[in-house]
Motif scaffolding. Structure first.
Motif: not given
Length: 890
Positions: A116, A149-150, A146-147, A182, A42, A135
């Motif tokens: 962020e 967080y998830q 893709k996040s 979000k 990321f 991604q």
């Protein structure tokens, strides 16, 4: 074929990983399956090795910004105890890169992951390709970006020991959270904490690019470059280029998120509200951090004046005052505005910058060094985040307030607003002092009802705005070297402002400021002996140039532990709102003496004070160095038992320091050699002290006297028993009498009983060979022959005061009640004292002290001696004083 096979495999795996909930129209991810995937990539992760901007450039750029390594000790190994998340107020790539670079270099937990943030232009090309392929692969599988967080990316990385960075305020992020729903990083961390045994530590921190406070009305440069609250990129670069040493990095204490969530007021509320409360709390901490450096938002003098004079309560008071005085409301308003003009400071950072340069040069020329309690300064900064700081220093010199403001500004704190006497408002110093934060008050408010109310309103306004205030608990400068009784007027106004809700708490910082040698030495001697005080004016200012031609030794500045008014009231079970006037004044008196005692306990003992004490406490005007050192060693032993803080020269090489002071006193003609032909001072060298030099030495003796008064009282109590064997109970009555008799000379700690003081002194006397415990009787002691001589050395501390009080009684014996006004009464006492000195009824020149006579008159009037009508009480006190003088002198 291989491409189609890959796509087919992707869709097959997607069936195992993704489950569609048609009823709720959401996609659920099998996160366990996701975590088994290959390494996630990321753009919120910054590896430190940049592709487009080489890391050595970043390192060199941030090298100019320094932070206090001592303050960063709280971060050391913190990542071994839990997850470290650094918190900033505004989204700032500059701050993230600085913390990453500086903390990594200092072997501290450093942020690598930023919520962020996207670091695309800082990442190596290889890393960018990996992120793109990762991604792309995810998109082909799930048709979705893709996040982190998830995928539980954050949890996995934080549990590996990596640290994060989070900002509180950013308009786009708020829009995403509030409108687009979000993920909220704070709510995410709360959920993470609830599912993890490992604590999360949130560390608020700020970078301040200058001490300039934020103004209510921005200047053109603020609009162009941004203010210190939110500086623009250009302002940061200018600060880095021009004054990198002025950039301050402030690190707050870590907040344990697990403990925060377990608070009773937080535990049972919804997670959204938990996140909101946490964000509000962190922003408040960040604001307080910044305010501890720049000070509160700065309003113009006109704004403050308008805010004060338009208060509803003050408007009502002025209306009533106008009716009572029979004058128009316009006249009252005009007077009120003129009083604000007379009182108010005009805080100006440009003047403070000039002050800093001038004082740096002046202090280097005048003093040999400043010995500063920097840990105490850090305490002030920390405490200022909670409530306004009330600096309460002792007052020995006009330099006191200059020194404290100078030190605070040099150590990245705002200069306090200083309560200064109106006598210092003369041109040109008045406007300059106002610019440095001084506000002026009259010596007396007697009869000035409107002035008093306006002044109180001004103090309330300063506290409600969050300004720190400095005032002198003694009122004026001490001419004797020891602390004066507390003046309660200004203290009463501060406590009343707290009572009226101007602030949640007041945090007093008792402060000791001491000098090897004061600049006003000659002026003090002139005033003590009855001379008229020279008023402060331009002529006096011009004469001050002579001080730059001499060295005045060192300055010692030390801070006591903070005294919280709120905590004090809770501890004593007091409710300030329900107090009547007598109870309220008793509270003010109690706090006043508490501050005095705190200053005394914080005092630093200089070799000048010890040597001066040993000289003046000699049984005659002539003495040998051996006899002098006999007393010095006894005093040093007492200080050791009391854990008194000694000047650095005494701790490094006491013999060298003491000998240097003796040589200084000889060179300044305070003491003289009996044999002027001697080339070297030995232990057999004899000295004598001239009578006209004793008052100067008395000033330096009094700088240290507070530590010896309990020993003096105990020594006199022992000698009064007139026995070589006694019990500690035999000393209590005499000790209590002396403590009460000299209450206006020496404050005592109400939290320490006289029995405890006596036992401490007895322990020191035993250690010094003065006393020997009697084995067969508990709490019984024998006085040694050498101990008798040493006790005399302690009892002599009280002799000049006994002689002064005896002279005061002679006045009351001669004149009836109310014969003279207070000032005339003191003049008569001085005249009587000089006559007694000439007839050798008074033996010590330092006994002819105007201050001693004033305190004596106060004591006797308060205890029923007001004139010749009270002859029985006068005889009673004269007999007591004569008995004590006999004990001390024979």
């Amino acid at each position: 074929m291989s491409i189609f096979k890959t796509i087919k495999d992707i869709f097959n795996r997607r069936k195992n990983i993704v489950k569609y909930d048609a009823e709720n129209d959401i996609i659920e991810y099998n996160t366990n399956e996701l975590s088994n995937n290959s390494n996630e990539h990321f753009a919120c992760f910054y590896p430190g090795n940049s592709g487009f901007l080489p890391s050595y450039i970043i390192n060199n750029f941030f090298d100019k910004i320094k932070f206090d390594l001592k303050k960063s000790e709280k971060l050391s190994r913190l990542n071994e105890k839990g997850v470290v998340i650094y918190v900033g107020k505004y989204k700032s790539l500059f701050e993230f890169l600085y913390y990453h670079t500086a903390f990594k270099k200092s072997a501290l937990p450093y942020p690598e992951i930023a919520f962020e943030f996207r670091f695309f232009f800082l990442l190596p090309v290889k890393k960018i390709i990996k992120i793109f392929l990762s991604q792309l692969k995810h998109f082909l599988e799930y048709f979705k970006i893709k996040s982190p967080y998830q995928t539980q990316y954050f949890e996995h990385e934080f549990l590996k020991g990596r640290s994060g960075f989070l900002c509180m305020v950013e308009s786009k992020n708020f829009y995403r959270r509030f409108v687009e729903s979000k993920p909220d990083p704070l709510r995410y961390l709360i959920e993470f904490q609830k599912n993890s045994q490992k604590p999360i530590f949130l560390v608020p921190q700020v970078i301040v690019f200058g001490a300039k406070p934020v103004r209510t009305t921005p200047t053109f440069m603020d609009i162009l470059l941004g203010n210190n609250e939110k500086p623009g990129k250009l302002k940061r670069l200018i600060a880095m280029w021009q004054n990198p040493e002025k950039i301050c990095v402030e690190i707050s204490n870590p907040l344990n998120l697990k403990d925060f969530l377990n608070r009773p007021d937080i535990r049972d509320i919804d997670e959204d509200f938990q996140a909101y409360t946490l964000r509000t709390h962190l922003i408040d901490l960040l604001n307080r951090q910044k305010k501890s450096i720049t000070g509160p938002v700065l309003k113009s003098r006109d704004e403050l004046t308008e805010d004060i004079l338009t208060q509803q309560s003050l408007q009502n008071f002025m209306r009533e005052h106008s009716e009572k005085e029979g004058q128009s409301l316009m006249v009252t308003h005009k007077k009120a505005a003129s009083y604000i003009e007379e009182i108010a400071a005009n805080y100006n950072l440009n003047i403070i910058y000039i002050f800093e340069k001038v004082l740096t040069w002046a202090f280097k020329n005048i003093f040999e060094g400043l010995v500063v309690d920097y840990e105490g300064l850090d305490r002030i900064k920390d405490e200022s985040k909670k409530a306004p700081i009330i600096l309460a220093p002792c007052h020995k010199s006009h330099l006191d307030y200059l020194l404290l403001s100078y030190l605070m500004f040099k150590n990245n704190m705002p200069c306090p607003h200083i309560a200064a006497g109106k006598n210092l408002s003369f041109w040109p110093l008045g406007p300059i002092f106002r610019g440095g934060g001084a506000f002026f008050l009259r010596r007396t408010f007697k009869g000035a009802i409107l002035y008093s109310r306006i002044f109180a309103a001004y103090i309330e306004k300063l506290l409600s705005e969050g300004f720190n205030i400095e005032f002198f608990i003694e009122g004026g400068r001490s001419r004797t070297g020891k602390l004066l009784p507390p003046k309660l007027g200004f203290l009463s106004m501060l406590i009343k402002a707290y009572k009226n809700g101007a602030c949640e708490d007041l945090i007093f910082m008792p402060t000791y400021v001491g000098y090897d040698r004061v600049l006003e030495e000659d002026a003090y001697l002139h005033e003590i002996e009855g001379g008229k005080k020279n008023p402060e004016n331009l002529s006096q200012l011009l004469k001050a140039r002579k001080f730059l031609k001499k060295k005045y030794g060192k300055v010692y500045i030390k801070f006591h532990e903070p005294v919280s008014l709120s905590d004090y009231l809770d501890e004593k079970g007091l409710d300030v709102d329900s107090m009547d006037n007598d109870e309220y004044m008793l509270l003010c008196k109690s706090i006043g003496y508490k501050l005095l005692n705190a200053i005394n306990k914080t005092s630093i003992i200089t070799p000048h004070g010890i040597v001066a004490s040993a000289i003046l406490n000699a049984s005659g005007s002539s003495f040998s160095k051996k006899e002098l050192m006999f007393r010095v060693n006894s005093y040093m032993n007492m200080l050791s038992i009391l854990n008194a803080e000694l000047a650095d020269t005494l701790t490094i090489d006491p013999d060298l320091a003491l000998n240097h002071v003796i040589e200084t006193f000889v060179s300044r003609k305070f003491i003289e050699l009996a044999d002027e032909s001697e080339n070297e001072i030995t232990e057999n060298t004899r000295f004598f002290v001239k009578d006209n030099k004793r008052p100067i030495l008395d000033y330096y003796k009094n700088n240290a006297i507070c530590f010896f008064i309990p020993a003096c009282y105990t020594a006199i109590a022992i000698l009064k028993t007139d026995r070589f064997q006694f019990s500690s109970d035999d000393l209590i009555d005499t000790y209590k009498f002396l403590e009460n008799f000299f209450l206006d000379e020496f404050s005592f700690d109400e939290e320490t009983t006289c029995i405890e003081e006596i036992h401490t002194c007895i322990r020191a006397f035993i250690d010094d060979g003065i006393l020997v415990p009697t084995p067969s009787f508990e709490e019984t002691y024998n006085l040694t022959s050498e101990g008798y001589r040493k006790l005399k050395g302690f009892s002599e501390f009280l002799r000049p005061f006994l002689e002064s009080y005896k002279v005061a009684l002679m006045y009351f014996e001669k004149y009836p009640k109310d014969k003279h006004e207070p000032k005339e009464r003191i003049k008569k006492m001085q005249s009587k004292g000089i006559s007694c000195y000439k007839r050798q009824e008074v033996m010590l020149k330092e006994s002819l002290s105007k201050i001693n006579y004033t305190n004596a008159a106060t004591f006797f009037i308060n205890n029923g001696v007001e004139g010749s009508e009270d002859i029985e009480k006068i005889k009673e006190y004269k007999e007591i004083i004569d008995n004590f003088l006999t004990i001390v002198t024979t």
